[in-house]
Scaffold this motif. Sequence first.
Motif, mmCIF file in Angstrom:
data_model
loop_
_atom_site.group_PDB
_atom_site.id
_atom_site.type_symbol
_atom_site.label_atom_id
_atom_site.label_comp_id
_atom_site.label_asym_id
_atom_site.label_seq_id
_atom_site.Cartn_x
_atom_site.Cartn_y
_atom_site.Cartn_z
ATOM 1 N N GLY A 11 -45.198 -3.111 29.158
ATOM 2 C CA GLY A 11 -45.558 -4.187 29.541
ATOM 3 C C GLY A 11 -46.693 -3.767 30.143
ATOM 4 N N ALA A 12 -47.393 -4.595 30.552
ATOM 5 C CA ALA A 12 -49.121 -4.408 31.261
ATOM 6 C C ALA A 12 -49.009 -3.253 31.937
ATOM 7 N N ASP A 13 -48.017 -3.028 32.796
ATOM 8 C CA ASP A 13 -47.537 -2.509 34.251
ATOM 9 C C ASP A 13 -47.222 -0.862 34.062
ATOM 10 N N GLN A 14 -46.884 -0.985 32.954
ATOM 11 C CA GLN A 14 -46.436 0.382 31.611
ATOM 12 C C GLN A 14 -47.354 0.993 32.019
ATOM 13 N N LEU A 15 -48.352 -0.288 31.006
ATOM 14 C CA LEU A 15 -49.346 0.543 30.662
ATOM 15 C C LEU A 15 -50.502 1.146 31.658
ATOM 16 N N ALA A 16 -50.770 0.749 33.004
ATOM 17 C CA ALA A 16 -51.115 1.294 33.660
ATOM 18 C C ALA A 16 -51.062 2.784 34.606
ATOM 19 N N ASN A 17 -49.316 3.166 34.669
ATOM 20 C CA ASN A 17 -49.274 4.076 34.766
ATOM 21 C C ASN A 17 -48.191 5.041 34.131
ATOM 22 N N PHE A 18 -49.027 5.100 32.874
ATOM 23 C CA PHE A 18 -48.260 5.492 31.267
ATOM 24 C C PHE A 18 -48.766 7.151 31.827
ATOM 25 N N CYS A 19 -50.578 7.332 32.176
ATOM 26 C CA CYS A 19 -50.813 8.877 31.980
ATOM 27 C C CYS A 19 -49.904 9.039 33.103
ATOM 28 N N THR A 20 -49.026 8.834 34.432
ATOM 29 C CA THR A 20 -48.379 9.769 35.130
ATOM 30 C C THR A 20 -46.932 10.187 34.297
ATOM 31 N N TRP A 21 -46.427 9.349 32.657
ATOM 32 C CA TRP A 21 -45.202 10.194 32.522
ATOM 33 C C TRP A 21 -45.448 11.468 32.055
ATOM 34 N N ARG A 22 -44.046 11.971 31.639
ATOM 35 C CA ARG A 22 -44.149 13.362 31.124
ATOM 36 C C ARG A 22 -44.808 13.942 29.939
ATOM 37 N N GLY A 23 -45.759 14.121 29.988
ATOM 38 C CA GLY A 23 -45.987 15.144 28.594
ATOM 39 C C GLY A 23 -46.543 13.564 27.175
ATOM 40 N N TRP A 24 -47.228 12.887 28.692
ATOM 41 C CA TRP A 24 -47.293 11.224 27.550
ATOM 42 C C TRP A 24 -48.454 11.437 26.713
ATOM 43 N N ILE B 32 -29.425 6.319 22.524
ATOM 44 C CA ILE B 32 -29.060 7.730 22.342
ATOM 45 C C ILE B 32 -29.919 7.947 23.964
ATOM 46 N N GLU B 33 -30.328 7.316 25.452
ATOM 47 C CA GLU B 33 -30.204 8.543 26.396
ATOM 48 C C GLU B 33 -29.340 7.763 27.245
ATOM 49 N N ILE B 34 -28.141 6.872 26.628
ATOM 50 C CA ILE B 34 -27.225 7.208 28.082
ATOM 51 C C ILE B 34 -26.070 8.145 27.602
ATOM 52 N N SER B 35 -26.152 8.219 25.587
ATOM 53 C CA SER B 35 -25.883 9.573 24.945
ATOM 54 C C SER B 35 -25.713 11.233 25.308
ATOM 55 N N ARG B 36 -27.024 11.520 26.249
ATOM 56 C CA ARG B 36 -27.967 12.359 26.173
ATOM 57 C C ARG B 36 -27.660 12.542 27.682
ATOM 58 N N GLY B 37 -27.437 11.194 28.501
ATOM 59 C CA GLY B 37 -27.201 11.714 29.881
ATOM 60 C C GLY B 37 -28.021 12.120 30.604
ATOM 61 N N GLY B 38 -27.809 12.606 31.910
ATOM 62 C CA GLY B 38 -29.231 13.385 33.103
ATOM 63 C C GLY B 38 -29.995 12.485 33.071
ATOM 64 N N ALA B 39 -31.412 12.850 33.678
ATOM 65 C CA ALA B 39 -32.175 11.604 33.473
ATOM 66 C C ALA B 39 -32.876 11.632 32.469
ATOM 67 N N THR B 40 -33.933 10.252 32.211
ATOM 68 C CA THR B 40 -34.378 9.647 31.622
ATOM 69 C C THR B 40 -35.606 9.435 31.340
ATOM 70 N N TYR B 41 -36.479 10.824 30.265
ATOM 71 C CA TYR B 41 -37.692 11.114 29.920
ATOM 72 C C TYR B 41 -38.120 10.255 28.536
ATOM 73 N N THR B 42 -39.094 10.113 28.625
ATOM 74 C CA THR B 42 -38.855 8.945 26.902
ATOM 75 C C THR B 42 -39.658 9.785 25.820
ATOM 76 N N LEU B 43 -39.975 11.042 25.991
ATOM 77 C CA LEU B 43 -40.477 12.535 25.327
ATOM 78 C C LEU B 43 -39.562 12.646 24.933
ATOM 79 N N ASP B 44 -38.369 13.564 25.367
ATOM 80 C CA ASP B 44 -37.359 13.769 24.918
ATOM 81 C C ASP B 44 -36.206 13.054 24.409
ATOM 82 N N THR B 45 -36.564 11.641 24.408
ATOM 83 C CA THR B 45 -36.403 10.820 23.258
ATOM 84 C C THR B 45 -36.792 10.618 22.278
ATOM 85 N N LEU B 46 -37.735 11.209 22.072
ATOM 86 C CA LEU B 46 -38.695 10.432 21.124
ATOM 87 C C LEU B 46 -38.793 11.697 20.394
#
Length: 200
Positions: free
Chosen positions: A107-120, A80-94
């Motif tokens: 992963g635990a490393d992703q959890l640590a910075n989760f609140c920096t994700w757009r629209g977390w 889905i993300e490759i088909s959409r192209g452009g910058a990848t944002y999890t929120l757009d995918t969901l």
Amino acid sequence: MSPSGRATAIGLLGGSFDPVHEAHIALAEAALQALALSEVQLIPAANPWQREPLKASAEHRLRMLELAVAGHAGLSVNPIEISRGGATYTLDTLRALPPGHYVWLLGADQLANFCTWRGWQEIATRVDLAVAVRPGTALRVPDELAQWLAAHERPLREVPFAPMDVSASDIRDRLAHGASASHLLNPAVADYIARHGLYR
């Protein structure tokens, strides 16, 4: 239906998969079993906004994922993300996925910075979060996320996962220096990398 009466959930594992390696597949399979998921979809990013440009093309990364999940019941690739192209944002995918009960695997490393994700906050509303421990990273929930989850009665699920000391960056470094990384890769993926001269 699950014992709770909810429809069985679909796991989502996003990443650059540059390249996909054995720890990615092991995590997907661990989540499939531990969380009683109907399937786990691996979602390769088109252009992750929080990291350097990827080394392999979208076409190559997608094909390597297809080779890696072949023969693993319950695992599939969602482009889905490759088909959409452009910058990848999890929120757009969901937002683009069909309605359903989804679990986003971290992963635990992703959890640590989760609140920096757009629209977390919206992400955490749309999916259950499930975290596995990665090598060298202690499991710690950011205070802001912990407070938000508690206030909104949202779960943080855990995936028991024996840490595997393997990373895509290490594999790329090995291959760039002419060393073997076959023991860290699915044989079909290792063969694909060799045939196409990737990461040299």
